[in-house]
Design a protein around this motif. Structure first.
Motif, PDB file in Angstrom:
ATOM      1  N   ARG A 123       8.177   1.407   1.497  1.00 26.07           N
ATOM      2  CA  ARG A 123       7.336   0.911   0.407  1.00 26.07           C
ATOM      3  C   ARG A 123       6.331   1.965  -0.045  1.00 26.07           C
ATOM      4  O   ARG A 123       5.956   2.019  -1.212  1.00 26.07           O
ATOM      5  CB  ARG A 123       6.611  -0.357   0.868  1.00 26.07           C
ATOM      6  CG  ARG A 123       5.691  -0.956  -0.157  1.00 26.07           C
ATOM      7  CD  ARG A 123       5.442  -2.428   0.099  1.00 26.07           C
ATOM      8  NE  ARG A 123       4.965  -2.756   1.404  1.00 26.07           N
ATOM      9  CZ  ARG A 123       3.679  -2.980   1.703  1.00 26.07           C
ATOM     10  NH1 ARG A 123       2.755  -2.857   0.781  1.00 26.07           N
ATOM     11  NH2 ARG A 123       3.338  -3.325   2.920  1.00 26.07           N
ATOM     12  N   GLY A 124       5.905   2.812   0.857  1.00 24.90           N
ATOM     13  CA  GLY A 124       4.968   3.871   0.505  1.00 24.90           C
ATOM     14  C   GLY A 124       5.615   5.075  -0.145  1.00 24.90           C
ATOM     15  O   GLY A 124       4.919   5.972  -0.628  1.00 24.90           O
ATOM     16  N   TRP A 125       6.951   5.087  -0.190  1.00 25.52           N
ATOM     17  CA  TRP A 125       7.668   6.249  -0.735  1.00 25.52           C
ATOM     18  C   TRP A 125       8.476   5.917  -1.985  1.00 25.52           C
ATOM     19  O   TRP A 125       8.482   6.673  -2.952  1.00 25.52           O
ATOM     20  CB  TRP A 125       8.607   6.798   0.344  1.00 25.52           C
ATOM     21  CG  TRP A 125       9.655   7.719  -0.196  1.00 25.52           C
ATOM     22  CD1 TRP A 125       9.501   9.047  -0.480  1.00 25.52           C
ATOM     23  CD2 TRP A 125      11.010   7.383  -0.531  1.00 25.52           C
ATOM     24  NE1 TRP A 125      10.673   9.553  -0.975  1.00 25.52           N
ATOM     25  CE2 TRP A 125      11.626   8.550  -1.022  1.00 25.52           C
ATOM     26  CE3 TRP A 125      11.753   6.206  -0.465  1.00 25.52           C
ATOM     27  CZ2 TRP A 125      12.947   8.580  -1.440  1.00 25.52           C
ATOM     28  CZ3 TRP A 125      13.068   6.230  -0.889  1.00 25.52           C
ATOM     29  CH2 TRP A 125      13.654   7.408  -1.359  1.00 25.52           C
ATOM     30  N   THR A 128       7.655   6.499  -6.029  1.00 29.64           N
ATOM     31  CA  THR A 128       6.303   7.056  -5.815  1.00 29.64           C
ATOM     32  C   THR A 128       5.430   6.155  -4.952  1.00 29.64           C
ATOM     33  O   THR A 128       4.309   6.517  -4.634  1.00 29.64           O
ATOM     34  CB  THR A 128       5.563   7.382  -7.125  1.00 29.64           C
ATOM     35  OG1 THR A 128       5.148   6.170  -7.772  1.00 29.64           O
ATOM     36  CG2 THR A 128       6.414   8.208  -8.067  1.00 29.64           C
ATOM     37  N   GLY A 129       5.930   4.991  -4.556  1.00 29.68           N
ATOM     38  CA  GLY A 129       5.269   4.181  -3.536  1.00 29.68           C
ATOM     39  C   GLY A 129       4.261   3.177  -4.059  1.00 29.68           C
ATOM     40  O   GLY A 129       3.726   3.289  -5.161  1.00 29.68           O
ATOM     41  N   PRO A 131       1.433   1.909  -1.735  1.00 25.74           N
ATOM     42  CA  PRO A 131       0.872   1.901  -0.367  1.00 25.74           C
ATOM     43  C   PRO A 131      -0.368   1.030  -0.211  1.00 25.74           C
ATOM     44  O   PRO A 131      -1.377   1.459   0.335  1.00 25.74           O
ATOM     45  CB  PRO A 131       0.540   3.373  -0.153  1.00 25.74           C
ATOM     46  CG  PRO A 131       0.173   3.870  -1.513  1.00 25.74           C
ATOM     47  CD  PRO A 131       1.035   3.097  -2.485  1.00 25.74           C
ATOM     48  N   TYR A 134      -0.955  -2.680   3.648  1.00 19.98           N
ATOM     49  CA  TYR A 134      -0.258  -2.449   4.913  1.00 19.98           C
ATOM     50  C   TYR A 134      -0.981  -3.211   6.017  1.00 19.98           C
ATOM     51  O   TYR A 134      -2.211  -3.265   6.061  1.00 19.98           O
ATOM     52  CB  TYR A 134      -0.250  -0.965   5.269  1.00 19.98           C
ATOM     53  CG  TYR A 134       0.668  -0.113   4.437  1.00 19.98           C
ATOM     54  CD1 TYR A 134       1.915  -0.552   4.042  1.00 19.98           C
ATOM     55  CD2 TYR A 134       0.282   1.174   4.074  1.00 19.98           C
ATOM     56  CE1 TYR A 134       2.755   0.250   3.293  1.00 19.98           C
ATOM     57  CE2 TYR A 134       1.118   1.985   3.334  1.00 19.98           C
ATOM     58  CZ  TYR A 134       2.350   1.515   2.941  1.00 19.98           C
ATOM     59  OH  TYR A 134       3.184   2.314   2.199  1.00 19.98           O
TER      60      TYR A 134
END
Length: 199
Positions: A123-125, A128-129, A131, A134
């Protein structure tokens, strides 16, 4: 949906960190006996609750700063939330289809924690994510905060998912003493280590 929304209250500004464990445990238990298709739906609901409760700033950005009407901003926000909820739906489907091992509670808990970590990293990537929200962020002022310099937010997220799954599986682990001993060590070791590192 409720379990996903609970995660928001574990984060700032509420900082009720035990709710991160409760949310993860509810999600884990909720996937225990579902078919892959049902798990897909439940994972999506978890994501919808999490992002629906935790991304109100998107509405503010679209409406207040973007100048969109209330209806358009609300529609775009709901559409966005419905799309990114798939970040939880697909891992839940994978879990129920290929990974879940109800007959091996220790391995099951470790696999759930690993999949949770992979989901958050992805999900963070991806594209471009995104983030935000979390589970590891819930421990910035919690008892696991000392793990952050060791393994970052990722180690904390893994520990929270593992702890939640192990707590759910303790009754199943009691049947075999060796697995119970290993489970208790895995359950308490990261928390003890973090408290030791704090001092």
């Amino acid at each position: 949906v409720v379990a996903g929304a609970l995660t928001t209250f574990a984060l700032a500004p509420f900082d009720i960190w035990p709710l991160a464990l409760v949310a993860l445990a509810l999600f884990y238990l909720g996937l225990r006996d579902l078919s892959p298709r049902q798990a897909l739906g439940r994972g999506w609901c978890f994501g919808f609750g999490l992002f629906g409760a935790g991304t109100s700033w998107i509405y503010v950005s679209i409406h207040n700063f973007g100048g969109a009407s209330v209806l358009l901003a609300g529609f775009l926000m709901l559409l966005f939330i419905a799309c990114i909820a798939w970040f939880f739906a697909l891992p839940a489907w994978l879990w129920a289809r290929w990974i879940r091992r109800n007959e091996a509670p220790l391995a099951d808990a470790l696999a759930f924690a690993a999949l949770w970590l992979i989901q958050e990293a992805f999900r963070g990537w991806f594209l471009t994510g995104f983030p935000w929200l979390y589970s590891g962020y819930s421990q910035l002022d919690g008892p696991l905060s000392a793990l952050a310099p060791v393994g970052g937010m990722w180690l904390i997220s893994f520990t929270l998912a593992l702890t939640a799954a192990l707590l759910c599986n303790l009754p199943r682990l009691r049947a075999r003493k060796s697995f119970l001993a290993a489970g208790v060590v895995l359950l308490f070791a990261p928390w003890i280590l973090s408290l030791a590192l704090k001092s």
